[in-house]
Design an enzyme around this catalytic site. Structure first.
Site, PDB file in Angstrom:
ATOM      1  N   TYR A   1     -15.038   5.417  -4.187  1.00 26.12           N
ATOM      2  CA  TYR A   1     -15.343   6.672  -3.509  1.00 26.12           C
ATOM      3  C   TYR A   1     -16.325   7.537  -4.287  1.00 26.12           C
ATOM      4  CZ  TYR A   1     -11.642   5.324  -0.380  1.00 26.12           C
ATOM      5  OH  TYR A   1     -10.909   4.632   0.534  1.00 26.12           O
TER       6      TYR A   1
ATOM      7  N   HIS B   1       0.865  -1.183   0.000  1.00 24.26           N
ATOM      8  CA  HIS B   1       0.000   0.000   0.000  1.00 24.26           C
ATOM      9  C   HIS B   1       0.903   1.234   0.000  1.00 24.26           C
ATOM     10  CE1 HIS B   1      -4.319   1.373   1.051  1.00 24.26           C
ATOM     11  NE2 HIS B   1      -3.627   2.448   0.711  1.00 24.26           N
TER      12      HIS B   1
ATOM     13  N   GLU C   1     -12.514  -0.946   0.188  1.00 25.70           N
ATOM     14  CA  GLU C   1     -12.511   0.413   0.747  1.00 25.70           C
ATOM     15  C   GLU C   1     -13.734   1.146   0.251  1.00 25.70           C
ATOM     16  OE1 GLU C   1      -9.066   2.906  -0.032  1.00 25.70           O
ATOM     17  OE2 GLU C   1      -7.707   1.265   0.437  1.00 25.70           O
TER      18      GLU C   1
HETATM   19  C1  GCO Z   1      -6.785   5.284  -1.706  1.00 19.63           C
HETATM   20  C2  GCO Z   1      -6.045   4.603  -0.641  1.00 19.63           C
HETATM   21  C3  GCO Z   1      -6.326   5.091   0.744  1.00 19.63           C
HETATM   22  C4  GCO Z   1      -6.825   6.506   0.874  1.00 19.63           C
HETATM   23  C5  GCO Z   1      -8.309   6.591   0.673  1.00 19.63           C
HETATM   24  C6  GCO Z   1      -8.837   7.999   0.773  1.00 19.63           C
HETATM   25  O1  GCO Z   1      -7.814   4.789  -2.111  1.00 19.63           O
HETATM   26  O2  GCO Z   1      -6.359   6.330  -2.171  1.00 19.63           O
HETATM   27  O3  GCO Z   1      -6.248   3.244  -0.698  1.00 19.63           O
HETATM   28  O4  GCO Z   1      -5.073   4.944   1.317  1.00 19.63           O
HETATM   29  O5  GCO Z   1      -6.537   7.009   2.131  1.00 19.63           O
HETATM   30  O6  GCO Z   1      -8.636   6.130  -0.579  1.00 19.63           O
HETATM   31  O7  GCO Z   1      -8.255   8.812  -0.183  1.00 19.63           O
END
Ligand code: GCO
Length: 451
Positions: free
Chosen positions: A294, A121, A355
């Site tokens: 997101y 990561h 996520e």
């Molecule tokens: C990403 C990463 C995370 C971030 C999250 C918010 O998706 O960029 O996996 O480490 O913190 O997404 O930006």
């Protein structure tokens, strides 16, 4: 009210990443990572902060696992810091680094929480960056060496393994735009570099399987829907090209064993340095795919951008839409659209949402954080996840981003994504309303969607 329900064995969890929470940047033999160096470079991080201490999770992991247990989490996705294990990137293994993750895993298992480990990561050992980093094809074997050391040590207890987190994000931000570590902007190198990234994934899969037979092996993509900024034909093509560059360039080699034809055509003058057998290595069968979601993005035609003639229309805002503190549109349909693409275009794998979450300006009032906007965000995205499942996508679990507020890369500590608030002065953890809501959801395997 609509009841949104999930299967009994659904894996509910939270996700984190090593550099964002651990701190202990120079302890127990850890080597320097590209993020250590980058965050210590003046002007790179918005609030001038670093991950030196972060959430001090390295010293507080026992309390943090106890917190997860109180929140009834069934799974925890964390990442392993490569320079903790191999301070020089390759060669000597640092047993103290391995011990930390070993103790963390034992603590999780004792709390009945399934560990899911991400091998990369974004915190590459600086020693490897000094040898060219991802631009050097040798990175594939360096990654295999590191993976092997980790899985040998933890593979008896960790059953879920992820090779890379969001390959395109770290490759593009780190080596094409230069806004993330290591801060390189080199268009000429980017495409062969992206092939090395994909190749490293393949070598990683092989290393995991060579060490353990019972592992579930996967990788994590973020594939935001890319929509055209207008309904012109130029913008439609621009959106398609941007999707090729950002999404298909990474999903297709891994899941379909080929680079997207339309993008290859646009890159015809570039030598990608693909060798015989590479694509077979990259596309070995996986047990699952992780999806981070997101928001969506917009693209518009821009003749000045080489090859793809497309640019991200970051100024394109939707009237009446809600935006998070990151400036990201709240667009629950993004999770539905991304999930459906895996089913329809990318081989219909088992998927874990690895996520999903949002940053808002949380404020502490009388010892409480009433983050109702985050609760609403999660409700809407989960309802859309449920919809994709009823339309046939094989979703087996969901990990909220993130457990505790943490170091948000170039945003430093200015963005709070946690369901648990962190008071950085005291390192006190305070569950937000969303954490209580999430715990209740896990207990009930569902929730009531208002409206
Ligand atoms: C990403 C990463 C995370 C971030 C999250 C918010 O998706 O960029 O996996 O480490 O913190 O997404 O930006």
């Amino acid at each position: 009210m609509t009841a949104v329900t999930f299967p009994e064995d659904f894996l509910w969890g939270a996700a984190t990443a090593s550099y964002q929470i651990e701190g202990a940047a120079n302890e127990d033999g850890k080597g320097v990572s590209i993020w250590d160096k980058f965050s210590h470079t003046p002007g790179k991080i918005k609030d001038g902060s670093t991950g030196d201490v972060a959430c001090d999770h390295y010293h507080r992991y026992r309390d943090d696992v106890a917190l997860m247990k109180r929140l009834k989490l069934r799974g925890y996705r964390f990442s392993i810091s490569w320079p903790r294990i191999l301070p020089g990137g390759k060669g000597r293994v640092n047993l103290e680094g391995l011990d930390f993750y070993s103790l963390l895993v034992d603590e999780l298992l004792a709390a009945n929480i399934t560990p899911m480990a991400t091998l990369y990561h974004w915190d590459l050992p600086q020693a490897l960056e000094d040898r060219g980093g991802w631009a050097n094809r040798d990175i594939a074997s360096w990654f295999a060496e590191y993976t092997f050391a980790v899985v040998k040590h933890l593979g008896d207890r960790v059953k879920f393994w992820i090779t890379l987190n969001e390959p395109q994000i770290f490759a593009i931000l780190g080596y094409l735009f230069g806004s993330h570590a290591p801060g390189v902007a080199n268009l000429h190198n980017y495409f062969p570099l992206s092939h090395n990234v994909n190749l490293a994934h393949g070598y990683g899969v092989e290393a995991i399987r060579s060490e353990t037979r019972q592992a579930q092996v996967g990788t994590v993509f973020q594939t935001p829907p890319i929509h055209p900024a207008t309904n012109s034909r130029e913008d439609a093509r621009a959106a398609r090209n941007m999707d090729g560059l950002l999404n298909r360039w990474y999903t297709e080699p891994v899941l379909l064993g080929r680079y997207p034809e339309d993008i290859l055509k646009l890159l015809n003058t570039i030598d990608l340095k693909i060798e015989t057998g590479d694509l077979e290595k990259i596309s070995q069968p996986l047990d699952f795919v992780g999806l981070n979601v997101y928001t969506r993005m917009f693209a518009r035609h821009d003749p000045n951008v080489p090859f793809i003639e497309s640019t991200l229309a970051t100024d394109h805002k939707i009237q009446d839409a809600q935006y998070t503190a990151m400036g990201w549109e709240v667009y629950p349909q993004a999770i539905y659209e991304s999930l459906m693409r895996f089913k329809e275009e990318w081989g219909d794998p088992v998927v874990y949402v690895t996520e999903n979450g949002a940053a808002f300006e949380d404020s502490l009032k009388d010892g409480e954080i009433n983050d109702s906007r985050r609760v609403q965000y999660l409700q809407k995205y989960l309802a859309a996840t449920q919809k994709a499942m009823s339309d046939g996508v094989k979703v087996k679990g969901y990990f909220v981003w993130t457990l505790i507020d943490n170091f948000e890369w170039t945003e430093g500590y200015t963005q709070r994504f946690g369901i648990v608030y962190v008071d950085y002065a005291t390192q006190k953890r305070i569950p937000k309303a969303s954490a209580h809501w999430y715990r209740d959801l896990i207990e009930a395997n569902g929730f009531d969607l208002p409206g």
